[in-house]
Structures are given as C-alpha cells and as structure tokens.
Design an enzyme around this catalytic site. Sequence first.
Site, mmCIF file in Angstrom:
data_model
loop_
_atom_site.group_PDB
_atom_site.id
_atom_site.type_symbol
_atom_site.label_atom_id
_atom_site.label_comp_id
_atom_site.label_asym_id
_atom_site.label_seq_id
_atom_site.Cartn_x
_atom_site.Cartn_y
_atom_site.Cartn_z
ATOM 1 N N LYS A 146 48.045 41.858 47.725
ATOM 2 C CA LYS A 146 48.259 41.414 46.345
ATOM 3 C C LYS A 146 46.925 41.352 45.607
ATOM 4 C CE LYS A 146 52.328 38.662 47.589
ATOM 5 N NZ LYS A 146 52.912 37.310 47.659
ATOM 6 N N THR A 147 46.270 42.497 45.543
ATOM 7 C CA THR A 147 44.949 42.588 44.943
ATOM 8 C C THR A 147 45.043 43.154 43.526
ATOM 9 O OG1 THR A 147 44.738 44.710 46.072
ATOM 10 C CG2 THR A 147 43.712 42.812 47.123
#
Length: 301
Positions: A146-147
């Site tokens: 979840k970057t």
Amino acid sequence: MSETDLQPGQNLAHLLPPSWKTEVSRWYAEDTPSFDWAGFVVGEEEQEAFLWGKSGGVLAGVPFFDEVFKQAECTVEWLLPEGSVIQDNTKTKVAIVRGKARHLLLAERVGLNTLARCSGIATVSRRFRDLARAENWKGVVAGTRKTTPGFRLVEKYGMMVGGVDPHRHDLSSMVMLKDNHIWATGSIKSAVQAVRRVAGFSLLVNVECQDFNEADEAISSGANIVMLDNLVGKELHDAAKQLKEKYKGKREFLIETSGGIVEGSLRGRIGPDIDILSTSAVHQSCPHVDFSLKIQPKKKA
C-alpha cells in the site's frame, strides 16, 4: 542487534535497480517544468550549504538525496551514515552540500522532500521492529504494497533502513490471493491450483484467509503462506496453533497476521505460532523527519 540488521553506513544503494536514477529526472520535470525564476536571482557562484536534521528520527534516503544533487551538479559530504539516529529536540548537522547557488536551490526541495519521507518511514519501521524485539519474538515485521504510486522504491527502501521486511514489491514478486481472487474463482483450492499452473515452482503463494477453515484449505491446496487477516486475540492464536499442530511434519508453511495493526496493537498480534506480521502503518500516515538546507553567508573580507 541481529546479524541481519542494517549497520550504520552499510550501503543499501547496491540493491537499487539500474533504472532508479530516471525517477529523479522525473521529479525534476515535475518540480521545474519550465523556468526557474528565483534561481535567476542567486546566480552561479559556488556556495556551501548545511543540511540540518531538526527532529528526531532515523536517517534514510541517502542515495536518492545524493542523486538529486548530482543531477544538479552539486556534491554531498555526509557527516552521519545512513541508519543513524538523529536525536530529538536537537539541531544536528547531517551533511554539507556544495555547488553553484542556483543549483543548490534548484535541488533543495526535491532532495529534502525525498529525505524527509524516506527517513519518516525508516523511523516508524525502527519503532515497530524494536517493539517486536522487546517481546523476544523471532518473527518478521513487514510493510505492505500500500505504497504511493511512483514512490514505492523510496518507501520500500526506507522500510529496509528502518529494519523491517519490505514484503512483496509488486504483483510479480510473489503470488498473493486475496478475498476478491477467491470469490471470483469460486474457492481457495481452485485459485491455488490455477495460479500454480502459470506461476510454477519459483514463486511463493500467499493466501488471505478469514478463519481456520480457510487457512486449512489453503495449506492443503499447497499455499506457502496463509495470511490470517483481521483475526485477533484468542481466535488468531488458537487458529495458528491448531494449524501448526495439524501439519507438523507434513507440510511447511508460514503464518502471517495482518489487518489494522498499529503500534498499540502489535503486541497482541505476535506469538509463538505467528511467523510474519505485516502492516501498512510503517509507511502510511507516518510523520516526516524535518530537515532544512541552509546556504552559509559569505564571509566578509
């Protein structure tokens, strides 16, 4: 400190792919798309600037900062190695940057933003690692995918400097079958069997499971890792223990806990049967480390 920890000064830049420097060029294209109006004022005279660390944290992002200033034809002399802890409530001189005044200021904000973000992630990652270690837990703390789009390399790098595992880097680096994959396929078994036909033996298969029964199906179908997602407390640890006992000596697999883990809830999620703790809290919404770059006044003759 374990042998796998980053030592201050250890060069993680060797891990970066050959293409990473083109990212810096794109950052410049975004920040200065046409004219550098203010740069006209300061001109081309050689100057020296001090990089100050103004809030506590772990220094991370050195190769990115170096490349930002290299592309602006400046040099950086580091006074602290990457991975060092900058003390809170102090003003610490971290590096000296030299180059033409216009170039220093052209690179200033791009370099500081990158360093602040990467150091912030390393700082929170270090806290998570230390909390887990204080409990004498031998498992792995990992970040997630979840970057920020376009900034993943920097964020994953910060996790590694902070001492946590970067988990999978992209969709191609490990198979992860989540709830939507299972629902779209019809069952865990059919999803695992289908992906094995194309992924072959070289990729690990990680299956997101909601309870013991789903994890049991995943392991019996050939999963290498089962992620017990959003299970907490007794339900989590009972399921993990039962799975380890059932397959002892029969199959090798890892158990991962994930879902909503923050610093305050970390202790309740680790245990003797948990191998991996993955969380987005080490890189989402973490505060930046504050840095500033100050050109030194010219000495009067």
